[in-house]
Design an enzyme around this catalytic site. Structure first.
Site, PDB file in Angstrom:
ATOM      1  N   ASN A   9      28.819-103.716 -60.534  1.00  0.00           N
ATOM      2  CA  ASN A   9      29.591-102.707 -59.814  1.00  0.00           C
ATOM      3  C   ASN A   9      30.839-102.426 -60.648  1.00  0.00           C
ATOM      4  OD1 ASN A   9      31.138-101.195 -58.093  1.00  0.00           O
ATOM      5  ND2 ASN A   9      31.317-102.755 -56.484  1.00  0.00           N
ATOM      6  N   LYS A  11      33.046-100.255 -60.209  1.00  0.00           N
ATOM      7  CA  LYS A  11      34.177 -99.795 -59.378  1.00  0.00           C
ATOM      8  C   LYS A  11      34.866 -98.594 -60.021  1.00  0.00           C
ATOM      9  CE  LYS A  11      34.489-104.340 -57.288  1.00  0.00           C
ATOM     10  NZ  LYS A  11      35.283-105.398 -56.705  1.00  0.00           N
ATOM     11  N   HIS A  94      30.736-101.471 -49.065  1.00  0.00           N
ATOM     12  CA  HIS A  94      31.542-102.445 -49.810  1.00  0.00           C
ATOM     13  C   HIS A  94      32.850-102.684 -49.061  1.00  0.00           C
ATOM     14  CE1 HIS A  94      33.847-104.353 -52.974  1.00  0.00           C
ATOM     15  NE2 HIS A  94      32.709-104.575 -53.605  1.00  0.00           N
ATOM     16  N   GLU A  96      35.743-102.915 -50.058  1.00  0.00           N
ATOM     17  CA  GLU A  96      36.840-102.034 -50.487  1.00  0.00           C
ATOM     18  C   GLU A  96      36.764-100.682 -49.780  1.00  0.00           C
ATOM     19  OE1 GLU A  96      36.094-102.529 -54.662  1.00  0.00           O
ATOM     20  OE2 GLU A  96      36.800-104.599 -54.517  1.00  0.00           O
ATOM     21  N   GLU A 164      29.222-110.611 -49.706  1.00  0.00           N
ATOM     22  CA  GLU A 164      30.441-110.616 -50.503  1.00  0.00           C
ATOM     23  C   GLU A 164      31.616-111.027 -49.620  1.00  0.00           C
ATOM     24  OE1 GLU A 164      29.948-107.984 -54.259  1.00  0.00           O
ATOM     25  OE2 GLU A 164      30.957-106.849 -52.702  1.00  0.00           O
ATOM     26  N   GLY A 170      37.400-110.501 -56.585  1.00  0.00           N
ATOM     27  CA  GLY A 170      38.506-110.271 -57.514  1.00  0.00           C
ATOM     28  C   GLY A 170      39.593-111.331 -57.458  1.00  0.00           C
ATOM     29  N   SER A 210      33.705-112.867 -57.555  1.00  0.00           N
ATOM     30  CA  SER A 210      34.145-113.711 -58.674  1.00  0.00           C
ATOM     31  C   SER A 210      32.999-114.423 -59.395  1.00  0.00           C
ATOM     32  CB  SER A 210      35.212-114.711 -58.201  1.00  0.00           C
ATOM     33  OG  SER A 210      36.356-114.015 -57.729  1.00  0.00           O
TER      34      SER A 210
HETATM   35  P1  13P Z   1      34.405-109.403 -58.560  1.00  0.00           P
HETATM   36  O1  13P Z   1      33.147-109.874 -59.267  1.00  0.00           O
HETATM   37  O2  13P Z   1      35.366-108.728 -59.482  1.00  0.00           O
HETATM   38  O3  13P Z   1      35.003-110.489 -57.728  1.00  0.00           O
HETATM   39  O4  13P Z   1      33.932-108.240 -57.553  1.00  0.00           O
HETATM   40  C1  13P Z   1      32.854-108.477 -56.712  1.00  0.00           C
HETATM   41  C2  13P Z   1      32.471-107.213 -56.080  1.00  0.00           C
HETATM   42  O5  13P Z   1      33.212-106.649 -55.291  1.00  0.00           O
HETATM   43  C3  13P Z   1      31.183-106.622 -56.452  1.00  0.00           C
HETATM   44  O6  13P Z   1      30.827-105.577 -55.616  1.00  0.00           O
END
Ligand code: 13P
Length: 257
Positions: A9, A11, A94, A96, A164, A170, A210
């Protein structure tokens, strides 16, 4: 036997040139893969150039979101049919999007149904916050998210579910393998109860939060975890390819033959 799926992803990162370069590096670095699905999910504007770069390779192209309706006055949105002309998979719900853009379970549900209808494979994201985990509400939250997102869905076949935990995204604070396995088993059992155990057995369940080449094996050795949804570490081809290699090794999939 469920395939192993590793999805990147990207982002809201990269530019035209760096997105092309990253896709090219992943393509070049991938050996023959059998029983392993690798997906890249760039931002909308990077979908056409990445598609061109990965043409003829086994890499699957994905998006990070979609609108639930076609041909409507919805400024700034990308509808399901137009997206399905470009990608096979789409990340939906997601954390976010839930947190920054207020997406409710009802909106997530509309998007899941629209993606399926348009012939795309949703990667449905669910996960609890740290506060919810500390309150002991993890399974209540996950069940509510699953119930909401999968309402009126005839069959979960074809849907990928990504666990997740919000606190692990992150933060460099990944869940432990057993923590992720406990949830993956919960998700599979929930699907088994809502539909049937056979279809629960076929659903691909990912862990995200992560993930690195160093911790991938901890997740991939868990029986109910079928791969990973990778954020930060997917922006570097070496670490993304390292994650795929580690996952393949842990699942006993051929790699590089
Ligand atoms: P990270 O791997 O940066 O923690 O992000 C995970 C994520 O949100 C994947 O969709």
């Amino acid at each position: 036997m469920r395939p192993l799926l590793i999805a990147g992803n990207w982002k809201c990162h990269l530019r035209h040139a760096s997105a092309r370069r990253l896709a090219e590096e992943v393509r070049q670095g991938l050996p023959q893969i059998d029983g392993i699905l690798v997906a890249l999910c760039p931002a909308f504007v990077h979908i056409p150039p990445v598609k061109e770069v990965i043409k003829g390779s086994p890499i699957i192209l994905g998006a990070q979101d979609l609108h639930w309706q076609d041909d409507v006055a919805a400024t700034g949105e990308v509808g399901p049919s137009m997206l399905a002309e470009w990608v096979e998979v789409v990340i939906i719900g997601h954390s976010e999007r839930r947190r920054l853009f207020g997406e409710s379970d009802e909106v997530v549900n509309r998007k899941v149904k629209a993606a399926l209808q348009a012939g795309m494979r949703p990667i449905l994201c669910i996960g609890e916050t740290l506060e919810e985990r500390q309150r002991g509400d993890t399974f209540i939250v996950l069940a509510r998210q699953l119930e909401g997102a999968l309402a009126q869905v005839d069959s979960p076949e074809g849907i990928v579910i990504a666990y997740e935990p919000v606190w692990a995204i992150g933060t460099h604070m990944a869940a432990t393998g057993p923590q992720a396995q406990e949830v993956a088993l919960f998700i599979r059992s929930w699907i088994g109860k809502k539909w049937d155990p056979q279809c629960a057995d076929s659903v691909i369940i990912l862990y995200g939060g992560s993930v690195t080449p160093q911790n991938m094996a901890e997740f991939a050795t868990q029986p109910d975890i079928d791969g990973a949804l990778v954020g930060g570490a997917s922006l570097d081809s070496r670490s993304f390819l390292g994650i795929i290699a580690e996952a393949a090794r842990a699942k006993g999939k051929p790699w590089g033959s």
